[in-house]
Design a protein around this motif. Structure first.
Motif, short mmCIF file in Angstrom:
data_model
loop_
_atom_site.label_atom_id
_atom_site.label_comp_id
_atom_site.label_asym_id
_atom_site.label_seq_id
_atom_site.Cartn_x
_atom_site.Cartn_y
_atom_site.Cartn_z
N VAL A 1 3.87 -5.18 13.70
CA VAL A 1 3.66 -3.83 13.17
C VAL A 1 2.22 -3.44 13.51
CG1 VAL A 1 5.33 -4.09 11.29
CG2 VAL A 1 2.92 -4.65 10.89
N PRO A 2 1.93 -2.16 13.64
CA PRO A 2 0.55 -1.77 13.90
C PRO A 2 -0.34 -2.07 12.68
CG PRO A 2 1.93 0.17 13.60
CD PRO A 2 2.83 -1.02 13.57
N ILE A 3 -1.52 -2.61 12.94
CA ILE A 3 -2.47 -2.90 11.88
C ILE A 3 -3.60 -1.87 11.96
CG2 ILE A 3 -4.09 -4.61 10.95
CD1 ILE A 3 -1.11 -5.35 10.65
N ASP A 4 -3.88 -1.21 10.84
CA ASP A 4 -4.94 -0.20 10.80
C ASP A 4 -6.30 -0.89 10.93
OD1 ASP A 4 -2.81 1.44 10.20
OD2 ASP A 4 -3.42 1.80 8.13
N VAL A 5 -7.18 -0.26 11.67
CA VAL A 5 -8.55 -0.75 11.79
C VAL A 5 -9.30 -0.32 10.55
CG1 VAL A 5 -10.68 -0.60 13.15
CG2 VAL A 5 -8.46 -0.57 14.30
N SER B 1 -1.05 -0.99 7.23
CA SER B 1 -0.30 -0.57 8.40
C SER B 1 0.22 0.83 8.12
CB SER B 1 0.89 -1.52 8.66
OG SER B 1 1.65 -1.08 9.75
N GLY B 2 -0.19 1.77 8.95
CA GLY B 2 0.21 3.17 8.72
C GLY B 2 -0.33 3.72 7.42
N PHE C 1 1.13 -9.82 15.26
CA PHE C 1 1.67 -8.82 14.34
C PHE C 1 2.70 -7.98 15.09
CE2 PHE C 1 -2.17 -9.84 12.02
CZ PHE C 1 -1.70 -9.88 10.72
#
Length: 92
Positions: A85-89, A38-39, A83
Motif C-alpha cells: 500500500v502507499p505509505i505517506d511521507v 496510508s492515504g 509495503f
C-alpha cells in the motif's frame, strides 16, 4: 504476508510462518506500523485485525526486489520487506 483488516499491507521475509506471526506481535513492530499512514489514514490502529499468511508469488517478488535495491544502495537487507500500500511521507 501481513494483512490488516483483510487488506494485504506488508510482505516480509521470515524463516517460518510461526516466526512471521511472532514478529508482527513484537512491540517495536506494532509501534512502527501504528506511526505510519496510508492515504492520510493510520496504517494500523489497536482495533484493527492483523492476519499473517503465506505470501503469493508476486508478493514474494516484491520483497526480493526491495531487498535487491537495499543491497545495491549498501543498506541493511537482513529483513526484507515490501509495503503493498502507499505509505505517506511524514511532514517535516
Amino acid at each position: 504476508m501481513l494483512e490488516i483488516n483483510q487488506r494485504p499491507v506488508l510482505a516480509f521475509s521470515a524463516s517460518s510462518l510461526r516466526s512471521a506471526k511472532a514478529r508482527v506481535q513484537e512491540a517495536w513492530f506494532v509501534e512502527e506500523l501504528e506511526s505510519m499512514r496510508s492515504g492520510g489514514r493510520p496504517l494500523l490502529c489497536p482495533d484493527h485485525v492483523r492476519q499473517v499468511r503465506l505470501a503469493l508469488p508476486a508478493e514474494i517478488a516484491a520483497v526480493e526486489l526491495g531487498r535487491g535495491i537495499d543491497e545495491a544502495r549498501g543498506e541493511d537487507a537482513k529483513y526484507g520487506f515490501a509495503f503493498l500500500v502507499p505509505i505517506d511521507v511524514p511532514p517535516n
